[in-house]
Design a protein around this motif. Structure first.
Motif, PDB file in Angstrom:
ATOM      1  N   LYS A 147       0.902  -1.253   0.001  1.00 48.01           N
ATOM      2  CA  LYS A 147       0.103  -0.002  -0.140  1.00 48.01           C
ATOM      3  C   LYS A 147       0.807   1.123   0.065  1.00 48.01           C
ATOM      4  O   LYS A 147       0.643   2.315  -0.580  1.00 48.01           O
ATOM      5  CB  LYS A 147      -1.136   0.056   1.449  1.00 48.01           C
ATOM      6  CG  LYS A 147      -2.038   0.744   1.107  1.00 48.01           C
ATOM      7  CD  LYS A 147      -3.214   0.301   2.255  1.00 48.01           C
ATOM      8  CE  LYS A 147      -4.020   1.551   2.839  1.00 48.01           C
ATOM      9  NZ  LYS A 147      -3.406   2.084   4.164  1.00 48.01           N
ATOM     10  N   GLY A 148       1.907   1.136   0.803  1.00 45.36           N
ATOM     11  CA  GLY A 148       2.983   2.358   0.784  1.00 45.36           C
ATOM     12  C   GLY A 148       3.412   2.722  -0.586  1.00 45.36           C
ATOM     13  O   GLY A 148       3.780   3.732  -0.821  1.00 45.36           O
ATOM     14  N   GLN A 149       3.474   1.842  -1.506  1.00 43.73           N
ATOM     15  CA  GLN A 149       3.972   2.120  -3.029  1.00 43.73           C
ATOM     16  C   GLN A 149       3.306   3.189  -3.523  1.00 43.73           C
ATOM     17  O   GLN A 149       3.482   4.348  -4.174  1.00 43.73           O
ATOM     18  CB  GLN A 149       4.006   0.961  -3.729  1.00 43.73           C
ATOM     19  CG  GLN A 149       5.195  -0.031  -3.285  1.00 43.73           C
ATOM     20  CD  GLN A 149       6.496   0.756  -3.555  1.00 43.73           C
ATOM     21  OE1 GLN A 149       6.558   1.240  -4.751  1.00 43.73           O
ATOM     22  NE2 GLN A 149       7.136   0.583  -2.741  1.00 43.73           N
ATOM     23  N   GLU A 172       0.903   5.046  -1.611  1.00 40.25           N
ATOM     24  CA  GLU A 172       0.890   6.507  -1.004  1.00 40.25           C
ATOM     25  C   GLU A 172       2.163   7.204  -1.491  1.00 40.25           C
ATOM     26  O   GLU A 172       2.034   8.475  -1.419  1.00 40.25           O
ATOM     27  CB  GLU A 172       0.904   6.069   0.432  1.00 40.25           C
ATOM     28  CG  GLU A 172      -0.316   5.510   0.753  1.00 40.25           C
ATOM     29  CD  GLU A 172      -0.287   4.993   2.353  1.00 40.25           C
ATOM     30  OE1 GLU A 172       0.343   5.160   2.947  1.00 40.25           O
ATOM     31  OE2 GLU A 172      -1.588   5.085   2.628  1.00 40.25           O
ATOM     32  N   ALA A 173       3.156   6.459  -1.623  1.00 42.43           N
ATOM     33  CA  ALA A 173       4.305   7.179  -1.653  1.00 42.43           C
ATOM     34  C   ALA A 173       4.068   8.012  -2.939  1.00 42.43           C
ATOM     35  O   ALA A 173       4.710   9.215  -3.458  1.00 42.43           O
ATOM     36  CB  ALA A 173       5.538   6.468  -1.892  1.00 42.43           C
ATOM     37  N   ALA A 174       3.683   7.322  -4.152  1.00 45.76           N
ATOM     38  CA  ALA A 174       3.439   7.777  -5.691  1.00 45.76           C
ATOM     39  C   ALA A 174       2.480   9.347  -5.545  1.00 45.76           C
ATOM     40  O   ALA A 174       2.811  10.101  -6.120  1.00 45.76           O
ATOM     41  CB  ALA A 174       3.093   6.774  -6.343  1.00 45.76           C
ATOM     42  N   LEU A 175       1.453   8.967  -4.889  1.00 46.86           N
ATOM     43  CA  LEU A 175       0.366   9.931  -4.640  1.00 46.86           C
ATOM     44  C   LEU A 175       0.969  11.227  -3.799  1.00 46.86           C
ATOM     45  O   LEU A 175       0.834  12.310  -4.215  1.00 46.86           O
ATOM     46  CB  LEU A 175      -0.973   9.707  -4.064  1.00 46.86           C
ATOM     47  CG  LEU A 175      -1.690   8.506  -4.659  1.00 46.86           C
ATOM     48  CD1 LEU A 175      -2.887   8.350  -3.841  1.00 46.86           C
ATOM     49  CD2 LEU A 175      -2.339   9.218  -5.818  1.00 46.86           C
ATOM     50  N   ALA A 176       1.928  10.850  -2.899  1.00 46.85           N
ATOM     51  CA  ALA A 176       2.643  11.897  -2.010  1.00 46.85           C
ATOM     52  C   ALA A 176       3.394  12.758  -3.112  1.00 46.85           C
ATOM     53  O   ALA A 176       3.422  14.074  -2.568  1.00 46.85           O
ATOM     54  CB  ALA A 176       3.146  11.066  -0.797  1.00 46.85           C
ATOM     55  N   LEU A 177       3.871  12.163  -4.087  1.00 44.86           N
ATOM     56  CA  LEU A 177       4.649  12.981  -4.887  1.00 44.86           C
ATOM     57  C   LEU A 177       4.043  13.901  -5.849  1.00 44.86           C
ATOM     58  O   LEU A 177       4.705  14.594  -6.442  1.00 44.86           O
ATOM     59  CB  LEU A 177       5.876  11.846  -5.467  1.00 44.86           C
ATOM     60  CG  LEU A 177       7.004  11.198  -4.654  1.00 44.86           C
ATOM     61  CD1 LEU A 177       7.537  10.161  -5.564  1.00 44.86           C
ATOM     62  CD2 LEU A 177       7.890  12.470  -4.481  1.00 44.86           C
ATOM     63  N   GLY A 178       2.625  13.782  -5.613  1.00 37.49           N
ATOM     64  CA  GLY A 178       2.077  14.501  -6.628  1.00 37.49           C
ATOM     65  C   GLY A 178       1.499  13.766  -7.917  1.00 37.49           C
ATOM     66  O   GLY A 178       0.975  14.348  -8.832  1.00 37.49           O
ATOM     67  N   LEU A 179       1.966  12.409  -8.153  1.00 41.57           N
ATOM     68  CA  LEU A 179       1.649  11.685  -9.411  1.00 41.57           C
ATOM     69  C   LEU A 179       0.008  11.608  -9.202  1.00 41.57           C
ATOM     70  O   LEU A 179      -0.817  11.468  -8.142  1.00 41.57           O
ATOM     71  CB  LEU A 179       2.150  10.273  -9.348  1.00 41.57           C
ATOM     72  CG  LEU A 179       3.617  10.239  -9.617  1.00 41.57           C
ATOM     73  CD1 LEU A 179       4.158   9.129  -9.357  1.00 41.57           C
ATOM     74  CD2 LEU A 179       4.189  10.888 -11.033  1.00 41.57           C
ATOM     75  N   GLN A 230      -1.305   7.645 -13.150  1.00 39.48           N
ATOM     76  CA  GLN A 230       0.182   7.896 -13.187  1.00 39.48           C
ATOM     77  C   GLN A 230       0.742   6.669 -12.225  1.00 39.48           C
ATOM     78  O   GLN A 230       1.740   5.914 -12.454  1.00 39.48           O
ATOM     79  CB  GLN A 230       0.959   9.298 -12.925  1.00 39.48           C
ATOM     80  CG  GLN A 230       0.699  10.103 -14.232  1.00 39.48           C
ATOM     81  CD  GLN A 230       1.400  11.240 -13.975  1.00 39.48           C
ATOM     82  OE1 GLN A 230       1.023  11.800 -12.866  1.00 39.48           O
ATOM     83  NE2 GLN A 230       1.845  12.167 -15.055  1.00 39.48           N
ATOM     84  N   LEU A 242       2.596   3.589 -13.626  1.00 35.28           N
ATOM     85  CA  LEU A 242       4.176   3.751 -13.419  1.00 35.28           C
ATOM     86  C   LEU A 242       4.478   3.097 -12.148  1.00 35.28           C
ATOM     87  O   LEU A 242       5.885   2.680 -12.097  1.00 35.28           O
ATOM     88  CB  LEU A 242       4.416   5.379 -13.367  1.00 35.28           C
ATOM     89  CG  LEU A 242       4.375   6.185 -14.546  1.00 35.28           C
ATOM     90  CD1 LEU A 242       4.482   7.732 -14.224  1.00 35.28           C
ATOM     91  CD2 LEU A 242       5.189   5.461 -15.658  1.00 35.28           C
ATOM     92  N   VAL A 243       3.893   2.910 -11.186  1.00 31.57           N
ATOM     93  CA  VAL A 243       4.308   2.379 -10.020  1.00 31.57           C
ATOM     94  C   VAL A 243       3.625   1.102  -9.742  1.00 31.57           C
ATOM     95  O   VAL A 243       4.360  -0.105  -9.305  1.00 31.57           O
ATOM     96  CB  VAL A 243       4.098   3.295  -8.840  1.00 31.57           C
ATOM     97  CG1 VAL A 243       4.506   2.750  -7.388  1.00 31.57           C
ATOM     98  CG2 VAL A 243       4.988   4.747  -9.132  1.00 31.57           C
TER      99      VAL A 243
END
Lengths: 606, 259
Positions: free
Chosen positions: A503-505, A507-514, A518, A522-523
């Motif tokens: 799940k963290g993957q 969240e990390a992508a969303l937190a980066l603004g993707l 995307q 991409l992730v």
């Protein structure tokens, strides 16, 4: 050192039947002996039994004439060909269904798997129902369903096929669509293709090396692929430059029958002899200045006890002719009966009717005689065609087919004009000329120089498809069933794979603004792919093996043909061995390729 | 539960600064469970706020609300003038301006370190690859691991991974950095290398909200410490206040366990 010191003092005292090493070797020897014994007994018994029953136990029958008619043949085949060729056709047909099935099942499976996780309730539910329904119905039932309940009854008859956009035709005979075929010029292109493939291989290796050495990441694929496309494209152009026809290329065309054969006049006598080979996929143009086609009205659609009077000429499209006029063969009789013509597709299809309500146009119901509840059957119609020109690509057997024409002017054409002609593309379509003299039929048939590839379009000259790529309903039914059934399993695997990505993957992508899409593409998806691949490979193998249910759809793949071969020759054991070997070969080939992909995709860990 | 909890404490930023994050009357439920109760918090530009509290007190949920990884049900959250509503554009805008560092690093294992860092700048900020890589290398250098650029996360130690995660967040050029227990999953001997990076970042004036139990870090660079318990802000003060004279009984009980 310590081990070496202790060992010698203990080892000599163990009796051999208690020594682990000896036991291991002995057990293997015994095991191999038992297996060998079993194999020998089985083989000798089988050979003896086959010998007693006078059945072949070897493969010598492979060369004899098969005499098996096969509807769908990817390579040329006649029933006169030997057994091995019949089996080869079956093998290729299996590859044809497995190869395409795997691609389609993957695409649908991924879509369904993603849909199952959608936030939209409706989308999610549809995917869930799709998977649960299709996973839990036996494949055999699904094949029979698609074949007998959908594809046999639902598509329109071949004499009235649906034309889909892009020149695709669908009917109860199957699906036909335009296709690119290699011509006699293809050989000139092959060196370029070889160079193009070599360019990709060398280019990718070179870029990889560069990528490893460079501090900055190097894109490996674009440049080599671009180079390959350029080489192949340039090669195509160069191969197309030679506009001469091959020596002795000729066509033997009989206009009255509307068909001919392209061949190579080897002996140079100007006549097609038995030794002259046919030339497939040659490009031809057939031109006819003026000619006629005749058709009778037929009562072919029946519903509710009512028979309608429809007519149909061999499929001629508006683009094939400069002008076409359809008139009654006997205008006097038609005028007496008050018959008129209504086109459903100008100029080749329509109905004959009587304008009972006097509105000057066709009204449904008017094509039926109220007295008999049948149509105006047997009325002869004549289509006069001016400036017919059709570009025809010869098929695999060199055959060129057009509708069968007859010399024009044999019948007095009438003053009866179509009452309403919504499809008229030629302005006033009324036929007023009256001629009694016969114009002799002259066809101008021309062979055209072609590039390495030629686009073969679909025609429906008589009650069958000509040209293009043709897929039978049997193939379509089996393909549909296999694809849909397998896609349900792949969908579940994909869903599991996506959910298995931490799940963290996300969240990390969303937190980066993707964005959400995307983040997925991409992730999440690239990681899910790695999880999903091994079980999906096994689904691919399942699909391939399940294609042996083809008899249910009457598709002539390996299993079907092997069964016939076995019935004819009695070579049950050799045929079974061939079958086993073929399916193993396909499965191993799949597994080999996909395992390489799997290894390449594996995540780099410490 | 609510009948025993006293009135919530306001954690307003010191006057005179420019507030970059403003949270007013924030309430959040997970189903029936009330995770965040009447949170009032504002953070000034350049401030370093350390959030402490026992596990389950809602501190992670609080900072995850700030970049909308968690949706709040009541109250307002305004980040750099953008209020978090259901508008996707606002959410994207806020996420672009806030970097986040997770307890479990959450590096993308299928991408190299450099690709991990440049992914968002190229896709979201639409930078050119060369420009993104240049910035990425600058921040990798800053967190002290320029030589690991072409390796995969799986080949790095935990401390190195977390530093990559910080560089990844920084390359986007955020105005606020959120740290969600950044050192909790690390071996004790590598915690120092991550804290060093964070201290340096704080000293450069980055606005930071840090959920952590590292009181040493709080003392060194923390402007304010917020103690949370049972979804509420219980006590707010300077690091010294917490070390020398915590007021609330719950704060004292918690500090006695971790110090």
């Amino acid at each position: 050192m310590a081990v070496a010191d202790r060992r010698p003092s203990v080892a000599p005292r163990i009796p051999f039947w208690r020594n682990v090493n000896t036991i291991g070797i002995l057990a293997q020897v015994v095991f191999v002996a038992v297996i060998l014994f079993g194999v020998v007994v089985l083989v000798t018994n089988t050979l003896n039994a086959l010998g007693r029953a006078n059945l072949p136990a070897d493969f010598s029958w492979l060369g004899s004439r098969a005499g098996i008619p096969i509807a769908e043949t990817p390579i040329p085949y006649t029933p006169n060909d030997p057994y091995w060729r019949a089996l080869l056709i079956g093998f290729l047909n299996t590859l044809k269904i497995a190869g395409i099935g795997v691609v389609l099942a993957s695409l649908i499976g991924i879509a369904v798997g993603v849909m199952r996780l959608a936030s939209n309730w409706l989308v999610r539910s549809i995917a869930t129902v799709y998977i649960e329904l299709l996973r839990n119905i036996p494949l055999a039932v699904q094949i029979v369903f698609w074949y007998t309940a959908v594809l046999l009854p639902i598509p329109p008859r071949i004499n009235n096929p649906v034309e889909l956009p892009g020149g695709v035709y669908l009917s109860n005979v199957g699906l036909a669509f335009p296709f690119l075929y290699p011509t006699y010029r293809f050989g000139a292109w092959i060196p370029f293709l070889v160079v193009a493939v070599a360019a990709v291989v060398i280019g990718v290796l070179w870029r990889r090396r560069l990528a490893r050495r460079s501090e900055r990441p190097v894109r490996v694929w674009p440049l080599p692929l671009l180079a390959a496309v350029a080489i192949a494209g340039g090669g195509y152009y160069v191969a197309s430059l030679d506009r001469t026809l091959p020596d002795g290329l000729a066509i033997d065309f009989t206009i009255d029958r509307g068909r001919g054969v392209v061949y190579r006049d080897v002996d140079g006598d100007g006549v097609r002899g038995p030794r002259d080979p046919v030339m497939p996929f040659a490009s031809t143009i057939v031109r006819i200045a003026e000619a006629e086609l005749t058709a009778s009205t037929q009562n072919i659609t029946e519903s509710g006890g009512v028979v309608r009077s429809t007519f149909r000429f061999p499929m001629i499209l508006g683009r094939d002719v400069e002008q076409a006029v359809v008139a009654f063969g006997d205008p006097d009789e038609a005028a007496e009966r008050g018959l008129e013509i209504h086109f459903t597709r100008f100029p080749s299809r329509g109905v004959v009717f009587v304008d009972r309500d006097g509105d000057g146009a066709f009204t449904p119901g008017e094509e039926i005689d109220p007295a008999t509840l049948t149509g105006f059957g047997g009325v002869r119609l004549v289509m006069t065609v001016f400036g017919y020109e059709r570009h025809i690509v010869a098929d695999r057997d060199g055959q060129v087919r057009t509708p069968a024409f007859s010399p024009s002017g044999t019948v007095r054409s009438a003053e009866v004009a179509p009452a309403e002609n919504p499809f008229s593309v030629f302005g006033a379509a009324a036929a007023t000329a009256t001629r009694d003299d016969v114009v002799p039929l002259v066809a101008d048939v021309e062979l055209r120089p072609a590039g390495p590839l030629v686009l073969s379009r679909v025609h429906v000259p008589v009650s069958s498809y000509e040209g293009g790529m043709r897929l039978t309903v049997n193939y379509l039914a089996l393909l549909l069933a296999l694809v849909i059934y397998t896609s349900a399993f792949i969908g579940e695997i994909v869903r599991g794979g996506i959910q298995a990505v931490a799940k963290g993957q996300r969240e990390a992508a969303l937190a980066l603004g993707l964005s959400a899409s995307q983040t997925f593409s991409l992730v999440v998806f690239p990681q899910a792919l790695r999880i999903v691949l091994p079980p999906v490979i096994s689904q691919y193998l399942n699909l391939t093996k399940n294609s042996s249910l083809a008899p249910l759809a009457g598709y002539g793949e390996l299993f079907v043909i092997a069964t016939i071969v076995q019935n004819q020759t009695g070579a049950s054991v050799p045929v079974a061995l061939l079958l086993i070997a073929s399916y193993l070969f396909i499965s191993f080939a799949f597994a080999f390729v996909l395992n390489i992909v799997n290894d390449r995709l594996a995540l780099v860990e410490r | 539960m609510s009948n025993v909890t006293p009135a919530p404490v306001r954690a307003d930023a010191p006057a005179g600064g420019q507030a970059i994050i403003t949270i007013e009357g924030l309430n959040k439920w997970f189903g029936d469970f009330h995770v965040l109760r009447d949170i009032n918090l504002s953070v000034n530009q350049g401030e370093v706020v350390v959030v402490i509290g026992p596990s389950g007190s809602g501190k992670s949920t609080l900072i995850r609300c700030i970049n909308h990884l968690e949706e709040h049900q009541e109250g307002r959250i305004v980040v750099d003038g953008t209020e978090l509503t259901d508008d996707v554009r606002n959410i994207d805008l806020v996420r672009r301006e806030t970097g986040m560092v997770f307890q479990s690093f959450n590096l993308f294992p299928h991408l190299t370190v450099l690709e991990n860092i440049t992914l968002a700048p190229i896709r979201v900020r639409k930078w050119k690859r060369t420009q993104a890589e240049e910035r990425a290398r600058f921040f990798l250098d800053k967190v002290g691991i320029p030589e690991q650029a072409l390796k995969y996360p799986g080949q790095l130690s935990g401390g190195q991974q977390q530093r990559v995660a910080i560089a990844r967040a920084l390359t986007m050029g955020p105005k606020v950095m959120l740290f969600d227990e950044p050192t909790s999953a690390l071996d004790p001997e590598v915690i120092g290398e991550v804290l060093e990076v964070m201290v340096a970042l704080a000293q450069e004036g980055m606005t930071m909200i840090v959920v952590t139990h590292e009181m040493g870090f709080a003392r060194e660079v923390g402007d304010r410490v917020i103690f949370m318990d049972a979804g509420q802000i219980v006590e707010v003060g300077s690091p010294e206040h917490f070390f020398l004279a915590p007021r609330e009984a719950r704060t004292k009980a918690f500090l006695s366990k971790i110090l």
